[in-house]
Design an enzyme around this catalytic site. Structure first.
Site, mmCIF file in Angstrom:
data_model
loop_
_atom_site.group_PDB
_atom_site.id
_atom_site.type_symbol
_atom_site.label_atom_id
_atom_site.label_comp_id
_atom_site.label_asym_id
_atom_site.label_seq_id
_atom_site.Cartn_x
_atom_site.Cartn_y
_atom_site.Cartn_z
ATOM 1 N N LYS A 1 2.418 4.470 1.651
ATOM 2 C CA LYS A 1 2.380 4.988 3.004
ATOM 3 C C LYS A 1 2.132 6.636 3.246
ATOM 4 O O LYS A 1 2.884 7.368 2.639
ATOM 5 C CB LYS A 1 3.649 4.771 3.159
ATOM 6 N N GLU B 1 0.759 -1.073 -0.003
ATOM 7 C CA GLU B 1 -0.200 -0.018 -0.010
ATOM 8 C C GLU B 1 0.795 1.432 -0.087
ATOM 9 O O GLU B 1 2.133 1.199 0.558
ATOM 10 C CB GLU B 1 -0.852 -0.133 1.357
ATOM 11 N N CYS C 1 8.139 52.022 5.839
ATOM 12 C CA CYS C 1 9.037 51.557 4.842
ATOM 13 C C CYS C 1 8.163 50.982 3.637
ATOM 14 O O CYS C 1 7.308 50.420 3.458
ATOM 15 C CB CYS C 1 9.300 50.031 5.489
ATOM 16 N N ASP D 1 1.406 10.206 4.208
ATOM 17 C CA ASP D 1 2.261 10.859 4.863
ATOM 18 C C ASP D 1 1.411 12.158 5.544
ATOM 19 O O ASP D 1 1.156 13.135 4.953
ATOM 20 C CB ASP D 1 3.354 11.672 3.927
ATOM 21 N N TYR E 1 -6.467 2.358 6.549
ATOM 22 C CA TYR E 1 -5.572 1.092 6.025
ATOM 23 C C TYR E 1 -5.483 0.049 7.083
ATOM 24 O O TYR E 1 -4.846 -0.869 6.869
ATOM 25 C CB TYR E 1 -4.082 1.894 5.917
ATOM 26 N N CYS F 1 14.572 50.163 3.558
ATOM 27 C CA CYS F 1 14.410 51.871 4.140
ATOM 28 C C CYS F 1 15.563 52.124 4.932
ATOM 29 O O CYS F 1 15.646 53.481 5.424
ATOM 30 C CB CYS F 1 13.105 52.092 4.581
ATOM 31 N N CYS G 1 11.728 45.322 10.680
ATOM 32 C CA CYS G 1 11.780 46.582 10.433
ATOM 33 C C CYS G 1 10.686 47.346 11.073
ATOM 34 O O CYS G 1 9.513 47.283 10.843
ATOM 35 C CB CYS G 1 11.894 46.893 8.739
ATOM 36 N N CYS H 1 17.158 47.774 7.754
ATOM 37 C CA CYS H 1 16.110 47.327 6.789
ATOM 38 C C CYS H 1 16.817 47.562 5.076
ATOM 39 O O CYS H 1 17.209 48.537 4.752
ATOM 40 C CB CYS H 1 14.870 48.104 6.761
ATOM 41 N N LYS I 1 10.776 2.880 2.793
ATOM 42 C CA LYS I 1 10.714 4.267 2.650
ATOM 43 C C LYS I 1 11.560 4.860 1.675
ATOM 44 O O LYS I 1 12.337 4.554 0.927
ATOM 45 C CB LYS I 1 11.449 4.987 4.070
HETATM 46 S S1 IVH Z 1 -0.060 0.438 8.826
HETATM 47 C C1 IVH Z 1 0.603 -1.612 12.975
HETATM 48 N N1 IVH Z 1 -0.466 1.202 6.550
HETATM 49 O O1 IVH Z 1 2.860 5.060 8.995
HETATM 50 C C2 IVH Z 1 0.970 -1.064 11.896
HETATM 51 N N2 IVH Z 1 0.361 2.652 8.204
HETATM 52 O O2 IVH Z 1 5.405 4.669 10.318
HETATM 53 C C3 IVH Z 1 -0.061 0.183 11.494
HETATM 54 N N3 IVH Z 1 0.714 4.964 7.625
HETATM 55 O O3 IVH Z 1 1.590 4.854 12.344
HETATM 56 C C4 IVH Z 1 0.283 0.946 10.387
HETATM 57 N N4 IVH Z 1 0.079 4.614 5.556
HETATM 58 O O4 IVH Z 1 0.450 6.552 10.667
HETATM 59 C C5 IVH Z 1 -0.026 1.462 7.857
HETATM 60 N N5 IVH Z 1 -1.203 2.238 4.246
HETATM 61 C C6 IVH Z 1 -0.516 2.219 5.744
HETATM 62 C C7 IVH Z 1 0.042 3.544 6.102
HETATM 63 C C8 IVH Z 1 0.380 3.721 7.369
HETATM 64 C C9 IVH Z 1 0.603 5.575 6.493
HETATM 65 C C10 IVH Z 1 1.576 5.640 8.790
HETATM 66 C C11 IVH Z 1 0.783 5.386 9.984
HETATM 67 C C12 IVH Z 1 1.513 4.789 10.823
HETATM 68 C C13 IVH Z 1 3.057 5.140 10.252
HETATM 69 C C14 IVH Z 1 4.227 4.243 10.777
#
Ligand code: IVH
Length: 696
Positions: free
Chosen positions: A143, A141, A461, A145, A255, A441, A456, A438, A344
């Protein structure tokens, strides 16, 4: 792991980066063998400082990658020197102290991380060994942010939303989460047995378009842009003002799950995703199934390649064992499950030479340092400048002109200078000179002991004035379309613009003095200026550029004062009750200056008559209520009507759904009206609407 391949023209930067890595490994990183204890202590202090900035203040100073590097350095050092090691710190802590806390039924864990293919393969091999089989199936999936959230539904009804906090308990942000329109308050009941209680785990985040929209508004208002959508999402979710939360469109995705009671929990991640969809919740659309270590890695890379076009911020891919029974066999440690890993993506980075630092004067006089460096290609665009926050940061990091600096840009993030090559510093590098006057001015700058910023103090200004006038006409404030910075500069130059009120004194012949401005354009501008005389009151208040009074405070003041004259007279105590003591003090200071009082009087004399939100609207509780309009209203435009809803804390949407509170039906209402009736949404006419929001 890089998300994009090498680019043409980037070879020099890549070589420098290589050189840089060698230098940082051997020369710069102060991991002198003689002092591991000091370095460990230093790293812990530094990490704790960044944790505080990230979790509590939601205002980090360094990138995730730079933070992860500090963490990894600490882990490596602690492994080499167990005598100085300390037990693992768990999952961080986002509790802010501003919300009641609530305990999770099941702990919210973090994820272990892999940065390279080798790290992923090591994870896979270990898992296969533990389970005694190599044929494991995974779900991959994106991740997201953002900020982790736990949503509790009892018998299908949303009862609570809690942040991760320290993993055991988090901030109860239910009221703010309820403003997220994509999140149903009730699960679709036709979709099979509902658990008596389920903790759904997900991420709250901001889509790229919404992040861009908010930053465009901030740029127009001369406010520093938000550097990262995650921090903006976190700040928005943790805002103590639900109206502010509602005014920024947060998104959520589900998720995973914690507690699942009164019905069998899903047998796999895949069945979970299907369940989420049938319940009508926002789920992950782009998950991929992968049946081998190779397939997983291909999926991880393919998500990385799409990163820029996904429309939402991600910082990696999460790989999860699909089968829930197998997950139970491996379990979790204190910090993270053993059946999942986050792969990551590293942000793109380049090394370039810092050529200078310029100082930008904002409309409130604050000077912001801007790093000017040799252009480099980063994240698909050419970058030659980056903000440096404030001068304390320059001093702390000892940045000098001529240094090789490391610049980073990850996906959606605004470029930032993340490192300085101290070892490779040229002999002729020059310390940054902090201006004491500044640049516009020449006034001696003022420093507030409690702020890192210098400003300033000269309210006359020219740079500040230019920025103030730009702010006044911007879409964030009074919105006079067609007047840009060049026109303002030309009119100021000609002595025709001092304060905002001067816009309302401009005549055709004045505009004729702007080079390149034709007659037709001049007439259009005059019409726009005329039209703006009846903009919403909060727009004028915001447009005045009172320090610490942003759009949200301006709306509150507008509801309190009723008109512009009322603003000039508002008592300090009343103002403090509405916008807080510090903004109220800034307002009082602003109003104490004769030129500001004169500016307001001059606007009124010139016929400025802002539309007041009316006390009725202030009293009416439209907080979070969703309005949809259809047909034509006789007395006001759609934009004006929408403005009234927002001024009273409500939300305007284009389409009708079960979540719509009021459908305002004007003349010639179309299919939306039928839809609303079908869904049982309350339909009101123009007159009822006006009564609800207050007349001008
Ligand atoms: S599963 C027990 N799935 O990433 C595991 N986390 O660094 C639960 N996050 O705290 C996490 N997308 O806030 C999972 N598809 C995804 C995610 C995800 C973002 C975040 C989540 C978690 C953090 C871990």
């Amino acid at each position: 792991m890089k998300t994009t391949g090498p680019r043409r023209g980037n070879v020099r930067a890549a070589c420098l980066l290589l050189l840089w890595s060698v230098i940082t490994c051997v020369g710069v990183a102060p991991v002198a063998d003689s002092a591991p204890r000091e370095r460990i202590a230093e790293l812990r202090t530094e990490i704790a400082r960044h944790d505080e900035l990230y979790f509590k203040k939601t205002k980090p100073e360094i990138s995730d990658a730079a933070y992860d590097r500090l963490k990894r350095e600490l882990v490596t050092l602690e492994a080499a020197h167990p005598e100085f090691a300390r037990p693992a710190e768990g999952v961080g802590d986002d509790r802010s102290g501003r919300f009641p806390v609530h305990a999770h039924r099941e702990r919210m864990l973090s994820l272990n991380k892999a940065y390279t293919e080798a790290e992923w393969r090591a994870f896979h091999a270990k898992l296969a060994k533990q389970l005694g089989r190599p044929d494991l199936a995974f779900v991959v999936e994106p991740k997201y942010d953002g900020l982790a959230i736990s949503l509790t539904y009892e018998h299908g009804v949303l009862v609570r939303a809690v942040t991760r906090g320290n993993g055991t308990e988090g901030d109860d942000v239910t009221a703010n989460v309820r403003t997220i329109r994509a999140l149903p308050a009730q699960l679709n009941r036709e979709a099979g047995t509902l658990p008596a209680l389920v903790e759904l785990r997900g991420e709250i985040y901001l889509e790229q378009v919404e992040f861009d929209r908010i930053n465009a508004e901030r740029a127009a208002a001369d406010e520093e842009p938000f550097a990262h959508p995650r921090n903006l999402a976190a700040g928005t979710l943790k805002s103590s003002d639900p109206a502010e939360t509602a005014s920024r469109r947060l998104s959520v995705v589900i998720y995973g799950w914690g507690a699942w009671e009164g019905a069998p929990a899903p047998v796999s991640q895949q069945t979970f995703h299907l369940q989420v969809r049938t319940w009508g919740l926002p789920g992950i659309a782009r998950y991929q199934l992968a049946n081998s270590a190779d397939e997983v890695w291909t999926a991880v890379r393919s998500i990385g390649q799409k990163r820029a076009s996904l429309g939402f911020p991600i910082d990696g891919a999460v790989v999860k064992l699909n089968d829930t029974a197998l997950r139970a066999r491996v379990g979790a440690d204190e910090h993270a499950p053993r059946w999942a890993i986050a792969c990551k993506y590293e942000p793109e980075r380049a090394v370039t030479r810092l050529r200078g630092i310029t100082w930008q004067v904002g409309r409130t006089g604050v000077l912001t340092p801007v790093a000017e460096f040799d252009a480099v290609e980063l994240g698909g665009s050419t970058v030659a400048r980056a903000s440096l926050h404030n001068r304390a940061e320059i001093a702390r990091r000892d940045i000098r002109i001529g240094d090789l600096v490391e610049v980073e840009k990850a996906g959606e993030i605004i470029p930032a200078v993340v490192g300085v090559n101290l070892a490779g510093r040229p002999a002729d590098s020059m310390p940054c000179l902090f201006p004491d006057r500044c640049p516009s001015c020449d006034t001696t700058l003022a420093e507030k002991s409690d702020e890192a910023a210098v400003r300033c103090p000269n309210t006359h200004c020219p740079a500040q004035r230019q920025r103030r006038l730009e702010h006044f006409v911007s879409a964030q404030a009074v919105e006079i379309k067609g007047i840009g910075s060049a026109t303002i500069a030309a009119l100021s130059e000609a002595g025709l613009l001092q304060g905002s009120a001067d816009f309302y004194r401009l005549r055709r012949e004045d505009l004729a003095r702007v080079p390149g401005l034709g007659e037709k354009t001049a007439d259009r501008l005059l019409a726009e200026i005329e039209r703006s005389k009846q903009a919403e009151l909060w727009r004028f208040i915001h447009g005045l550029g009172i320090p610490q009074v942003g759009a949200a405070s301006a709306r509150k003041l507008a509801a309190q004062c009723g008109d512009l004259a009322g603003l000039a007279r508002i008592e300090a105590k009343a103002a403090a009750g509405v916008i807080g003591p510090s903004a109220a003090a800034a307002l009082a200071e602003f109003m104490a200056r004769p030129e500001n009082q004169a500016d307001i009087r001059a606007m009124l004399d010139a016929g400025v008559r802002p539309i007041s939100p009316g006390m009725a609207a202030a009293a009416a509780n439209l907080q979070g209520k969703v309005f949809v309009f259809t047909g034509t209203l006789a007395g006001l435009t759609r934009a004006q009507a929408a403005e009234k809803v927002r001024a009273a804390g409500g939300i305007v949407r284009d389409s009708v759904s079960r979540l719509t509170d009021y459908m305002v039906a004007g003349e010639g209402a179309g299919s939306k009206l039928a839809e609303a009736q079908q869904l049982g949404v309350k339909v009101i006419n123009e007159e009822e609407f006006r009564q609800m929001v207050g007349r001008p």
